[in-house]
Write a protein that holds these residues in place. Structure first.
Motif, mmCIF file in Angstrom:
data_model
loop_
_atom_site.group_PDB
_atom_site.id
_atom_site.type_symbol
_atom_site.label_atom_id
_atom_site.label_comp_id
_atom_site.label_asym_id
_atom_site.label_seq_id
_atom_site.Cartn_x
_atom_site.Cartn_y
_atom_site.Cartn_z
ATOM 1 N N TYR A 212 0.838 -1.200 0.000
ATOM 2 C CA TYR A 212 0.000 0.000 0.000
ATOM 3 C C TYR A 212 0.872 1.250 0.000
ATOM 4 O O TYR A 212 2.064 1.222 0.335
ATOM 5 C CB TYR A 212 -0.932 0.022 1.209
ATOM 6 N N LYS B 256 0.384 5.628 1.047
ATOM 7 C CA LYS B 256 -0.492 6.680 1.568
ATOM 8 C C LYS B 256 0.203 8.031 1.417
ATOM 9 O O LYS B 256 1.428 8.146 1.539
ATOM 10 C CB LYS B 256 -0.894 6.423 3.015
ATOM 11 N N SER C 240 -10.471 11.999 2.816
ATOM 12 C CA SER C 240 -9.534 10.933 2.465
ATOM 13 C C SER C 240 -10.097 10.191 1.259
ATOM 14 O O SER C 240 -11.284 9.870 1.218
ATOM 15 C CB SER C 240 -9.351 9.954 3.629
ATOM 16 N N SER D 67 -6.171 13.606 1.457
ATOM 17 C CA SER D 67 -5.181 12.563 1.680
ATOM 18 C C SER D 67 -5.573 11.387 0.808
ATOM 19 O O SER D 67 -6.763 11.167 0.544
ATOM 20 C CB SER D 67 -5.140 12.153 3.153
ATOM 21 N N PHE E 290 -5.026 7.186 -0.298
ATOM 22 C CA PHE E 290 -4.597 5.844 0.088
ATOM 23 C C PHE E 290 -4.860 4.894 -1.079
ATOM 24 O O PHE E 290 -5.922 4.937 -1.694
ATOM 25 C CB PHE E 290 -5.379 5.352 1.315
ATOM 26 N N VAL F 205 -6.198 3.168 6.702
ATOM 27 C CA VAL F 205 -6.959 4.354 6.290
ATOM 28 C C VAL F 205 -7.640 5.051 7.465
ATOM 29 O O VAL F 205 -7.444 6.257 7.683
ATOM 30 C CB VAL F 205 -8.002 3.982 5.215
ATOM 31 N N SER G 248 -5.466 6.921 10.046
ATOM 32 C CA SER G 248 -4.806 8.096 9.480
ATOM 33 C C SER G 248 -5.783 9.202 9.112
ATOM 34 O O SER G 248 -5.384 10.361 8.946
ATOM 35 C CB SER G 248 -4.006 7.693 8.239
#
Length: 332
Positions: free
Chosen positions: A54, A56, A65, A92, A94, A134, A137
């Protein structure tokens, strides 16, 4: 069903995409260095020794997000441009490589083959990603799904099983019904069942082949050659990006998953606002599946994208710019 049309002319757009004539320079000298500075990456294991890769990108000014759920034979690397746009607009981001893709674990040695035992494995991987990476964060800001093609089937199935994890969802050319071309889906299922029963579940699907280093741009799902070339050159240099074909198991599981997700009782479980984009020249997924999905989901919008092939985010800038503006209008 109300169908909106993506208009690219005679509008003032707030969000601009990278023009084709500046693309390589902007990506190499601006976008990629920026993203490399802020990227955090790693692995998590849903089961022992099965590691999911992953990335981010945490924006300190984030108002939302975005979770990117990529498509068949894709990976996180293909979405660098979209990650940049989301980050630039105070999100943000991810993204994970689904199992059997990119840098995540594989059950077959051949990097060309895209294989999965159960389609729900993709869903449960995404669920763990949400819980481990996720949500911690994101704190209390809204979490929005951006899902393309196969990722759309994963995302829709996820929303039906876990209705409260996302606040909104964006489906770009989602795989709600596979277009199997000249081979009817029912015939493909018969062939897949036979192959699986005779011990060939990881073999190449009947119409597929190994990674083609000389693939023609004209045969791709993109209409921007500069965008296509940019990522295809990365594929040539890295075998982890060379997924190219489906296994018989992947085909069977995907057909079963799309049939299940379109059942009215399952669609009714999706209660968040969603937006669905259909590409006019899509030869990968059938429009019928998109129509059934939008009809069955209470808070669904449908946007028709003229001229685009399956990969709308790999279209020309004159298509991507209004596409981005429609996305951010929906998000905000």
């Amino acid at each position: 069903m109300k169908r909106e049309k993506l208009h690219k002319d005679k509008q003032t757009f707030k969000v601009k995409s990278i023009p084709e004539d500046e693309y390589n320079e902007k990506m190499l000298e601006g976008v990629e260095p920026l993203l490399n500075q802020i990227k955090k990456h790693g692995y998590f294991a849903r089961t022992t020794d099965k590691n999911i890769y992953y990335e981010k990108y945490i924006n300190p000014k984030a108002k939302n997000s975005i979770v990117i759920c990529h498509g068949f034979t894709e990976n996180a690397e293909k979405y660098k441009e979209m990650i940049y746009y989301f980050y630039r607009e105070n999100c943000s981001v991810f993204v994970l490589d689904h199992q059997g893709h990119g840098k995540s674990y594989r059950m077959v040695e051949d990097y060309s083959v895209t294989h999965v035992e159960k389609f729900t494995d993709y869903v449960e991987d995404l669920r763990m990603f949400m819980k481990i990476i996720v949500e911690p964060s994101s704190k209390k800001i809204p979490i929005i799904l951006y899902a393309h093609s196969m990722g759309g089937a994963i995302g829709a199935t996820y929303l039906e099983k876990y209705p409260s994890d996302f606040n909104r969802a964006i489906f770009s050319s989602p795989m709600f019904e596979i277009d199997s071309g000249n081979v009817p889906t029912w015939m493909g299922r018969i062939m897949a069942n036979f192959k699986i029963l005779t011990g060939h579940k990881t073999d190449y699907l009947f119409v597929h082949s190994t990674f083609n280093e000389k693939e023609r741009f004209e045969d791709s799902c993109a209409i921007s050659k500069v965008r296509y070339d940019y990522f295809f050159n990365k594929r040539l240099r890295n075998k982890e990006y060379q997924n190219y074909c489906a296994s018989y198991s992947w085909f069977k599981q995907s057909v079963l998953a799309t049939r299940k997700l379109l059942k009215p009782a399952n669609l009714a479980r999706i209660r968040i606002p969603v937006i669905v984009f259909q590409a006019e020249k899509d030869t990968v997924v059938k429009a019928r599946g998109l129509y059934r999905f939008v009809k069955g989901v209470k808070h669904a919008r449908f946007v028709f994208v003229p001229e685009s092939k399956h990969e709308i985010f790999m279209a020309t800038s004159e298509i991507i710019t209004p596409y981005l503006n429609k996305i951010f209008d929906f998000i905000h």
